[in-house]
Motif scaffolding. Structure first.
Motif: not given
Length: 364
Positions: A81-87, A89-91, A96-100, A130-132
């Motif tokens: 629900q709350h995205y859980a993106l790495f702040r 890291m770029t989009v 591509g995080f899981a692939l790396r 993400p904050q952008q």
């Protein structure tokens, strides 16, 4: 990739969250888990993802038992629900995080990221953080990240819950179109009826750890399997009466009740849109269920009447108050209480008419 859930139980301490839950999700279908807070929707989703283990029962994917497998081994995409993106890291790096982590070649990662960003319509924002981004854009990044490893199953835990109404509506339609293009078996959790009906192929109604009904949006709305389903899916009028010989009696109204057993006390559930309130030639109002479908019965409520009590624009004042006003030199109109901004006279009149028509029949 199909999903089969058989006899799943789950408890936290002495509280049973899931009670003998069984469900089939065919390959390529988008299913919504719908129900009130605390009914077990998210717990069931976490068990499918491998983040929780069931106390009893089994989970199968295309006939293969996966209950003992970890989340990574199940190849499941999960959107929070709350995205859980790495702040930090770029989009592009988030997608591509899981692939790396899986040590895929750089060229393959770059090509896959470009493909997914184009799919979610964010290919021009790959270098932003993400904050952008707006809330809707962040959720699209989270979805692209979940799809990066080509998961066999996509799980979404209230993916639009943190967004405003307009963005939620736009993303619902976008998700439906995306699913029609990818055909990934998907399960998403929501407590929003409109959201479940607009996006899903089938709806699973849950209550107190059990499944109440499974069906298409039209089926669960038009043919509810229990009073809970009827009440949860929108407004409903409850009429108290009795059943005799497969017929339900509510005052002068008679409804067909096929399969019902005779009982002295029974309830008839009717949606507001299945009723018509109209004025007769004699001046009294009558209300009758519409006959737009075979599940709606004809009839007339004879004891209804119109009332305009709630439609009064301002409260009446006593003679003493009017005298007091005139002695102070002010006009009556200048000292009248202001009209409330929260209710209009027209709205009050409609409410009063509805209460007059149904108040004596609705169960308290």
């Amino acid at each position: 990739m199909s999903i089969e859930i058989r006899g799943v139980w789950k408890s936290f301490g002495s509280h049973a969250v899931l009670k003998d839950v069984s469900l089939d999700v065919p390959d390529g279908e988008l299913v919504a888990l719908l129900g009130p807070s605390g009914c077990g929707k998210t717990t069931l989703l976490r068990i499918l993802a491998g983040l929780e283990s069931a106390d009893q029962g089994e989970v199968r994917s295309s006939g293969e038992e996966i209950s003992a497998r970890s989340a990574r081994e199940r190849n499941v995409g999960l959107v929070f629900q709350h995205y859980a993106l790495f702040r930090h890291m770029t989009v592009a790096e988030n997608v591509g995080f899981a692939l790396r982590v899986r040590r895929r070649p750089g060229a393959e990662i770059s090509a896959r990221v470009d493909e997914l960003l184009a799919l979610v319509q964010l290919d021009g924002l790959r270098d932003r953080f993400p904050q952008q981004l707006s809330g809707g854009q962040r959720q699209r990044v989270a979805l692209a990240r979940a799809l990066a490893t080509s998961p066999r199953i996509l799980l979404l835990d209230e993916p639009f819950g943190a967004l405003d109404a307009r963005v939620r509506q736009e993303l619902r339609r976008w998700l439906r179109r995306l699913h029609d293009e990818l055909h990934v078996t998907s399960v998403f959790v929501t407590h929003d009826q409109e959201e479940a009906f607009e996006v899903s192929d089938r709806v699973v109604l849950m209550n107190a750890g059990r499944i109440e009904q499974v069906g298409t949006p039209a089926q669960v709305f038009e043919e509810p399997a229990s009073p809970f389903v009827m009440r949860f899916l929108g407004a409903v009028n409850v009429f108290r009466g009795h059943v005799d010989g497969e017929r339900a009696y509510v005052n002068d109204l008679v409804f067909a009740a096929p399969g019902a057993t005779s009982r002295k006390s029974a309830h008839v559930y009717v949606r507001p849109h299945e009723l018509e309130v109209h004025r007769t030639a004699s001046g009294s109002s009558r209300s009758a269920p519409r006959s737009a479908s075979s599940s709606r019965r004809k009839g007339t409520v004879r004891a209804s009447r119109w009332s305009s009590t709630s439609a009064r624009a301002r409260p009446s004042r006593s003679r003493r108050e009017r005298r007091s006003t005139s002695r102070r030199g002010g006009s009556a109109s200048s000292r009248r209480p202001r009209r409330s901004r929260t209710a209009s006279p027209r709205a009050g009149c409609r409410a009063a008419a509805f209460e007059a028509a149904w108040g004596q029949f609705v169960e308290a």
